[in-house]
Enzyme design. Sequence first.
Site, PDB file in Angstrom:
ATOM      1  N   ASP A 194       4.484  -1.144 -42.365  1.00  0.00           N
ATOM      2  CA  ASP A 194       3.965  -0.829 -41.242  1.00  0.00           C
ATOM      3  C   ASP A 194       3.554  -2.019 -40.517  1.00  0.00           C
ATOM      4  O   ASP A 194       3.829  -2.341 -39.366  1.00  0.00           O
ATOM      5  CB  ASP A 194       2.646   0.193 -41.479  1.00  0.00           C
ATOM      6  CG  ASP A 194       1.914   0.748 -40.208  1.00  0.00           C
ATOM      7  OD1 ASP A 194       2.759   1.645 -39.428  1.00  0.00           O
ATOM      8  OD2 ASP A 194       1.127   0.400 -39.982  1.00  0.00           O
ATOM      9  N   ASN A 203       1.638  -0.215 -45.777  1.00  0.00           N
ATOM     10  CA  ASN A 203       2.680   0.465 -45.768  1.00  0.00           C
ATOM     11  C   ASN A 203       2.245   1.946 -46.377  1.00  0.00           C
ATOM     12  O   ASN A 203       1.241   2.247 -46.697  1.00  0.00           O
ATOM     13  CB  ASN A 203       3.823   0.001 -46.478  1.00  0.00           C
ATOM     14  CG  ASN A 203       5.215   0.724 -46.355  1.00  0.00           C
ATOM     15  OD1 ASN A 203       5.652   0.814 -45.107  1.00  0.00           O
ATOM     16  ND2 ASN A 203       6.108   0.848 -47.181  1.00  0.00           N
TER      17      ASN A 203
END
Length: 281
Positions: A194, A203
Amino acid sequence: MIDETVAEIREMRSHSSSAVAVKAATALRELLDREYVSADAFDRDLEHNAGALRRANPSHASLHAAMRSITDAVVDEGDTPEEAKALLEQAIEDAVERVESGKRRAAAHAADTFEDGETILTHDYSSTVLEAVETACADGTHLTAYVTEARPRYLGRKTARMLAGIDRVEPHLLVDSAAGYVMDEVDRVIVGMDCIVEGTLYNRIGTYPIAAVADREDVPVTVVGSSTKVIDEFRFENEFRPGSEVMREPVEGVEIENPAYDATPVELVDTLITDEGVGEP
């Protein structure tokens, strides 16, 4: 279109953070069809709508960066609504190209790192990882891929289905807690991201324990994504999903925790692959 896109982002209908950034940027085209009495009025509307899109998921660094790049390129730069609209149209094209080209180049760099016969483990759903695998296999590489389900939204199942459609890939689907069970068969863990902020990889939830087990078993961890996701001026805000995703019928007296992301120290990451190349995080 903007309101619908805000709702889609909040409901996580798009699983890839890159896709979210592109969708949000494209949604701002709606402003090109509106009428404004002045460039200042246009700028205010742009800032309002870009802010609404950005706030729809404050955990997505690529969404934040796309909205910021667009407003920076437009606000206070046009003397008339027509000039501001022309600037917005170009800024949207630039933002979309930056996201998509960064993703393509990162995937291409990652594809070059796969070895024939390699066994990988991946978590959740990363369109960049999938593109890298597809590119490598199209060039003749054979891979075995373990995929964790990524509960509670089970996005790993989507990854497994995508891998099953790629020639030269042998996919295996696992429950998240089985990652340690197969780790001794894995050559490398490879996941998307992310974002990376100040030495921390954010993430999808479940990434941290996989990385920790991989470190314990001396299995290298590779993270793949656009360099726009490696960002300093960004305050990550975790998203907490509805408890109904975990248990449809809540138990009285039990508080259900459903965070969307976890935080992995980059010390557990061996290789970072972005559009800028292959290196260390």
